[in-house]
Design an enzyme around this catalytic site. Structure first.
Site, PDB file in Angstrom:
ATOM      1  CE  LYS A  53      -3.825  -2.350   2.742  1.00  0.00           C
ATOM      2  NZ  LYS A  53      -4.526  -2.944   3.396  1.00  0.00           N
ATOM      3  CD  GLN A  97      -3.302  -4.932   6.295  1.00  0.00           C
ATOM      4  OE1 GLN A  97      -3.127  -3.212   5.714  1.00  0.00           O
ATOM      5  NE2 GLN A  97      -3.523  -5.581   5.852  1.00  0.00           N
ATOM      6  CG  ASP A 120     -10.408  -0.932   5.046  1.00  0.00           C
ATOM      7  OD1 ASP A 120      -9.889  -1.290   4.558  1.00  0.00           O
ATOM      8  OD2 ASP A 120      -9.426  -1.555   6.356  1.00  0.00           O
TER       9      ASP A 120
END
Ligand code: GUN
Length: 283
Positions: A53, A97, A120
């Site tokens: 990322k 994460q 997200d």
């Protein structure tokens, strides 16, 4: 006849190439999109995802704000980090994460991220908007699956889409997105009876169950579109999906490989959401 292999790397690159000019345009207006990626602990898979990322951010000129913390962090300390990122005007998107270490509540963390920065798409506002068919951040992997289906010209209207897996991250949201595209959707899970027969009736099969090669080649209807979300390591150490690829590709019309299918799309759609979050600041 062997299936057309869906090239996720190519589609993802097309999406990120287009985003690059959007990032440049934002910079010309004085806004550099910023993505904060919070990594708790040393999970090797998570470290790898976070590194990819960060690399993609760099390629696009998005500012990546890395927050790496030890797995001994308390819930209160982690929530304080989220609060600070929520209040930081240079941060447009926040990603924590997953999975988090067991002592931490993922749910509380997801609820704490500002809905304006929820790139997200896992927070209650984003997921509620998805259910309500209102504009909002779409979860990246499900959005990527739909973009692949669109890129290969597969029409979902009136088709039977079978989703194997009911997770909040993939199964449920991808089902809603397929429904948005007028597919008739069946969601399968560990208690589904006659899973093979249900899969065999799917014109589109999305496998998001997290079990190596669980969906067998002879579960695929000839000509079906197969989207494999799984990333698993097989007994002999190979990276494999949730679908038995070699056998399934002899029956499918279109199929995603692992790696190189859905994986690159998740990052591309994260970048897309980050650019959207930065654009929203200018509105
Ligand atoms: N872990 C595995 N996939 C994801 C994802 O898409 N987002 C986050 N935050 N964590 C993940």
């Amino acid at each position: 006849m062997s299936a057309t292999i869906i090239d996720g790397k190519r589609v993802a690159k097309e999406i990120t190439d287009a985003l690059k000019s959007e990032v440049d345009a934002l910079k010309a207006k004085g806004v550099t999109p910023g993505l904060a990626v919070v990594l708790v602990g040393e999970n090797p898979a998570s470290k790898k995802y976070v590194a990819s990322k960060e690399k993609t951010c760099e390629t696009l000129g998005i500012k990546s704000i890395g927050c790496k913390v030890p797995d001994t962090i308390t819930q209160a300390e982690l929530l304080k980090i989220i609060d600070d990122l929520n209040n930081d005007p240079a941060v447009h998107g926040i990603l924590v994460q997953l999975p988090l270490p067991k002592q931490l509540s993922e749910k509380e963390v997801m609820h704490r991220i500002s809905s304006l920065k929820d790139v997200d798409g896992f927070g209650p506002d984003s997921l509620g908007r998805l259910v309500l068919d209102e504009p909002g951040f779409l979860p990246c992997t499900p959005h990527g699956c739909i973009k692949l289906i669109e890129a290969y010209g597969v029409d979902c209207a009136g088709k039977h889409a079978v989703v194997v897996g009911r997770s909040v991250i993939v199964g449920k949201p991808v089902s809603l997105l397929l429904l948005r595209k007028n597919a008739t959707v069946t969601i399968c899970h560990s208690k589904t009876a006659n899973l093979k027969d249900v899969c065999l009736s799917g014109d589109i099969v999305v496998a998001a169950v997290g079990k190596a090669e669980m969906v067998k080649g002879d579960w695929i209807k000839p000509g079906a579109t197969v989207i494999d979300v799984g990333i698993n390591v097989s007994a002999d150490g190979k990276l494999v999906g949730d679908v038995e690829f070699e056998a399934a590709k002899e029956r499918a019309g279109f199929i995603t490989p692992v790696p190189g299918g859905v994986g690159p799309m998740t990052i591309a759609m994260l970048m897309y959401n980050t650019v959207e979050a930065a654009k929203n600041m200018l509105k």
